[in-house]
Design an enzyme around this catalytic site. Sequence first.
Site, short mmCIF file in Angstrom:
data_model
loop_
_atom_site.label_atom_id
_atom_site.label_comp_id
_atom_site.label_asym_id
_atom_site.label_seq_id
_atom_site.Cartn_x
_atom_site.Cartn_y
_atom_site.Cartn_z
N ARG A 1 0.83 -1.20 0.00
CA ARG A 1 0.00 0.00 0.00
C ARG A 1 0.87 1.26 0.00
NH1 ARG A 1 -4.97 -0.15 2.02
NH2 ARG A 1 -4.43 -1.80 3.49
N TYR A 2 1.86 1.29 0.88
CA TYR A 2 2.75 2.45 0.97
C TYR A 2 4.01 2.16 0.14
CZ TYR A 2 -0.26 3.24 5.01
OH TYR A 2 -1.34 3.40 5.83
N ARG B 1 7.26 0.24 1.91
CA ARG B 1 7.14 -0.92 2.78
C ARG B 1 5.98 -1.82 2.35
NH1 ARG B 1 5.63 3.83 4.64
NH2 ARG B 1 3.78 4.10 5.95
N CYS C 1 -8.48 -13.26 18.14
CA CYS C 1 -9.07 -12.06 18.74
C CYS C 1 -10.37 -11.75 18.00
CB CYS C 1 -8.13 -10.87 18.59
SG CYS C 1 -6.42 -11.27 18.94
N ASP D 1 -11.02 -1.06 13.27
CA ASP D 1 -11.38 -1.03 11.85
C ASP D 1 -12.84 -1.44 11.64
OD1 ASP D 1 -8.84 -0.28 11.05
OD2 ASP D 1 -8.15 -2.34 10.86
N LYS E 1 -3.42 5.22 6.83
CA LYS E 1 -3.62 5.66 8.22
C LYS E 1 -3.77 7.16 8.32
CE LYS E 1 -0.97 1.94 10.30
NZ LYS E 1 -0.47 1.40 9.03
S1 SF4 Z 1 -5.43 -9.56 15.75
FE1 SF4 Z 1 -5.94 -11.14 14.26
S2 SF4 Z 1 -3.97 -11.69 13.31
FE2 SF4 Z 1 -3.52 -10.61 15.22
S3 SF4 Z 1 -3.31 -12.23 16.76
FE3 SF4 Z 1 -5.41 -11.50 16.85
S4 SF4 Z 1 -6.53 -12.91 15.50
FE4 SF4 Z 1 -4.36 -13.12 15.03
#
Ligand code: SF4
Length: 371
Positions: free
Chosen positions: A114-115, A118, A131, A296, A340
């Site tokens: 994207r950038y 990097r 998560c 997000d 960002k």
């Molecule tokens: S935010 Fe997503 S990619 Fe990062 S550790 Fe948690 S589940 Fe895994």
Amino acid sequence: MNLRHILWPDVDTGLWNDWRWQYKNRLKGAEGLFKLSTLLQKDLSHLSHVIKTYRWASTPYYISLIQDKNLLQDPIGRQIIPSPHEIQKQSYPQLSLDPLKERLYSPVPGLIHRYKDRVVLLASGICASYCRHCNRKRTWKKPEHLSLTKHALNKVKAYLDANPEIREVIISGGDPLLLPFKSIKRVLSVMRSIPTIEVIRIGTRVPVVLPMRITDRLCRLLHKNRPIWINTHFNHPREVTKEASGAIEKIQLAGIPVSNQTVLLKGINDNHDVLKSLFCKLQSIMVRPYYLFQCDQVCGTLHFWVPLSKGIEIMESMWGDTGGMCIPNFVADLPEGYGKARLLPSQILDMEDGKEAIFFTYDKKIVKIHL
Ligand code: SF4
């Protein structure tokens, strides 16, 4: 409540501290949910249809940090226990699983460019603990897979060779530090073989959810491939445990600086005291709070969103209340791939070059300064 003693009463310290045991004994899928529900004597059957859409797994270590039996009220539990909100019909019809348009910016599989200078390399498709607020939930629809194939890695290398303006590779995933040792070694050695790649950054949540993974052997490998920076992902002060701090120290002793990205999450860290405590604790283990992200706008994460104005208010209240080293940049990754944007408001109310500027001070005074 000590979940370790309830869920894993017979596991001795040696096994508990073995990352392979932790990984192998993750609670995952319907079976894991059933075990959790039986041992806690809680009915979690209503979550089984959530995990059909978005996979579920977490390590015994991370689960043991939960303190509240009402799992979704606990800041650790809320990050990993599936919620029916994830699959509720969203009130924003435009919500996407890929609002940052990462697929659009992917010139070869596994790479996001994207950038200009990097790239992000998606080296792994697995995480120790999933998560619920993750912005790559789209990848969870496929079965867990370990790593980029050799063929895909060769394509990535060819792209990086052909684009010498790229000086930094951010190795991410999933979690790249969950790959088998030889795969991590291969990825690092391929990156190191490209003369224009100056710096490697590794994005990992392993120090938070599986700190035992930071072994001496792994640290030696990282040391050999410097300059490397590690960016980790602590969201709550209760995650800064003795085990996590020990893992961070090992990385630092290998000569690798560690910084942290936090996501602002409703019901987890959306208040001044929690964030201040987190950032100060991070500073005390020499981890630089680098970014605080606005969550997000990813489908299935609506229940974690915090209004922008509230985030700005929290960050404003922190300025002057603690040292600048403890205050990360508050940013949003704009949808549609716009990149960002920094969200901390400027403290300059007005200015005329060479004459004067009017500032709003941290303690809410308005001052006129000749600069
Ligand atoms: S935010 Fe997503 S990619 Fe990062 S550790 Fe948690 S589940 Fe895994």
